[in-house]
Each structure stands twice: as C-alpha cells, then as structure tokens.
Design a protein around this motif. Sequence first.
Motif, short mmCIF file in Angstrom:
data_model
loop_
_atom_site.label_atom_id
_atom_site.label_comp_id
_atom_site.label_asym_id
_atom_site.label_seq_id
_atom_site.Cartn_x
_atom_site.Cartn_y
_atom_site.Cartn_z
N TRP A 146 0.76 -1.17 0.18
CA TRP A 146 -0.05 0.06 0.07
C TRP A 146 0.90 1.26 -0.02
N GLU A 147 2.10 0.97 0.13
CA GLU A 147 3.27 2.25 -0.03
C GLU A 147 3.58 2.48 -1.45
N LYS A 148 3.74 3.72 -1.82
CA LYS A 148 4.10 3.97 -2.97
C LYS A 148 5.76 3.62 -3.27
N ALA A 149 5.97 3.57 -4.72
CA ALA A 149 7.12 3.08 -4.93
C ALA A 149 8.32 3.86 -4.24
N GLN A 183 8.86 4.16 -1.11
CA GLN A 183 8.64 4.68 0.17
C GLN A 183 9.22 3.47 0.79
N SER A 201 1.69 -1.67 -6.46
CA SER A 201 1.23 -0.80 -5.01
C SER A 201 -0.28 -0.36 -5.29
N ALA A 239 -3.09 1.30 -2.74
CA ALA A 239 -3.56 2.01 -1.52
C ALA A 239 -4.59 1.67 -0.80
#
Length: 298
Positions: free
Chosen positions: A191-194, A196, A217, A219
């Motif tokens: 669920w984290e962006k690339a 991160q 990813s 969210a």
Amino acid sequence: MKVFEWDDLRVFLAIYRGRSVRAASKLMGVSHSTISRRLQAMESQLDLKLFVRHNEGFILTEMGEAMVERAERVESEILSMEREVFGRDALLSGPIRITMLPHIAQHLIIPHIVKFTALYPDIHIEIDANNNIVDLDRRNADIAIRFQAEPEEHLIGRKLPDFGLAVYASLNYEAEQSFTGKNPSARWLSWEKANQHGLLSRWIKTTPYAYCQVQHSIADPLALQQAVKAGLGFAYLFSFTADQDPQLKRLPDIDMQFIPAWILTHPDSVATERVKVFARFLWDALNEDKDLIQGTIN
C-alpha cells in the motif's frame, strides 16, 4: 468602508489555504466565479490587493498577511460557538456524521448501525467513508474512527482493539508460486508508493519472504484484497476482512502485525447526547468484535 461579513472572511481564508481560486472553490463547495467575485468585492472595498497572482499560486500581500491572524481568530470563535450550540442539543434525534475508512464501514460498522437505528429510530446516521482525515474541529464530522498511536490532545478518544494484519495469498497463487529460495517468483503487493520505506517495508523484512520483490502498489485496502484474490501477488491484509474470504489463505510462519485504532470525538460534539450515546454504542460493539478485529478467529 463596509465591514466584512463572515462569508467574506471564509472566502479569504479558503484562498489563503488553497493558494488558488480552484482549490478555494472545492474547499467551500461553490463555483470558481463565486470565489473570484467575492475576492474582487473584498479588494474593491479595501482598494488594496490581498493576493498577488504567481505561477505557483496566490501569494498574500502585506495587507493580506495582516488579515490572516484576525480572520482565523474570527473563524475560531464562530466554530466554537457553533459547536457549543450543537453540544446543547440533548435530544436523541437528528443527524450524526461519522467518518472512517471504507472497508471499516462496509465490513464492521454497517451491521452495528442497523442495530443502533432500531434502538434510536429518530437519529440519522451520515457515513463519510473515505481515506481522508476529516477535520473534527470544523464539525466536518462528529465521530471519527482512525488508525493512530494516540489521539490529539484536545480530542476525546476511546481506544479500540488493535487491528490485526497477516500475510495472505489466493489459494492458486500460494500453490503455483515459490516464496523462498534465491529467486522466488512470488511478488509482494504494497500500500506504500514506490521507493517509500515505511512501516510495511519494515514488516516485510521480518518475514521469511523478504527476498520476494515488491512489484505493485495499491493504497485502498479493499482493492488490495481484491488484487490478492485475483492472483496479482500476496500482501499484508486486515484479518477482519481477509479471514472471511474463502479464496484467501494466511501464509504460515509469519507473526501478525497490529495497528492501534481509536474512536475520536470533539469535546463540544460529545456533549450532545446523541453523539455520546452513539460513540459509546460503537465502542461497546467493536470491543465485542475484538477477536475478529485482532485476527484471532481464523
């Protein structure tokens, strides 16, 4: 010079906070032309510019900067007055606005609201199910269910059971993919962006599947669960939803993770009897669901 009305100051603060007419119109729920017209009227009354228009947005002039503190002071007083008046309403009737993530609304809260409205048929529940943090100070909601370590000091918080998360894959994906070894074929969904490196990244490193790549990813928790079920990859999912899905399987040898959650209300709003009763009802109901929420029912 004509004294500004409260709506004039609201427009001024919306432009200041949004840095554009477009953003201000969204904040206030009115058209661009209305915002522009009100700003022109204010500047005409003063015969001074409140904002300078730059490519990066509206920038306060010296006169505008001088107005901000006073406008925010007026705003604070009016919002406080509105909350106080609202708080004196002791009738078990009328609206209650509650905000939470969509998957909590769908899978936990709706059945309890059915029971609550049977007990209190004159109370009207308004559910704002989205991923945004709604401002309780501005009365955008009366009650919020949030994931956070501690509530803000000025809010009243009721601690809920910690929400459990485990690692899940679809039955076919678990059977067809390799999860260990030098070149595992299974792929994490995040669920984290690339790029991160937050909480989830730390959790993944503690699992036996730390060498599996994070490929996609997503969210939204419900969309993430659907992606796992469809075979796009495997992921940490909330157990209170994933455990109910027969097409998903918890992967073994991984410790569960837990996220703290709270029912939050503003002190002025909770003085209203219907808000107080509903907050207490929800707290009792969700504590009865403790095993489901924490993932100890499988």
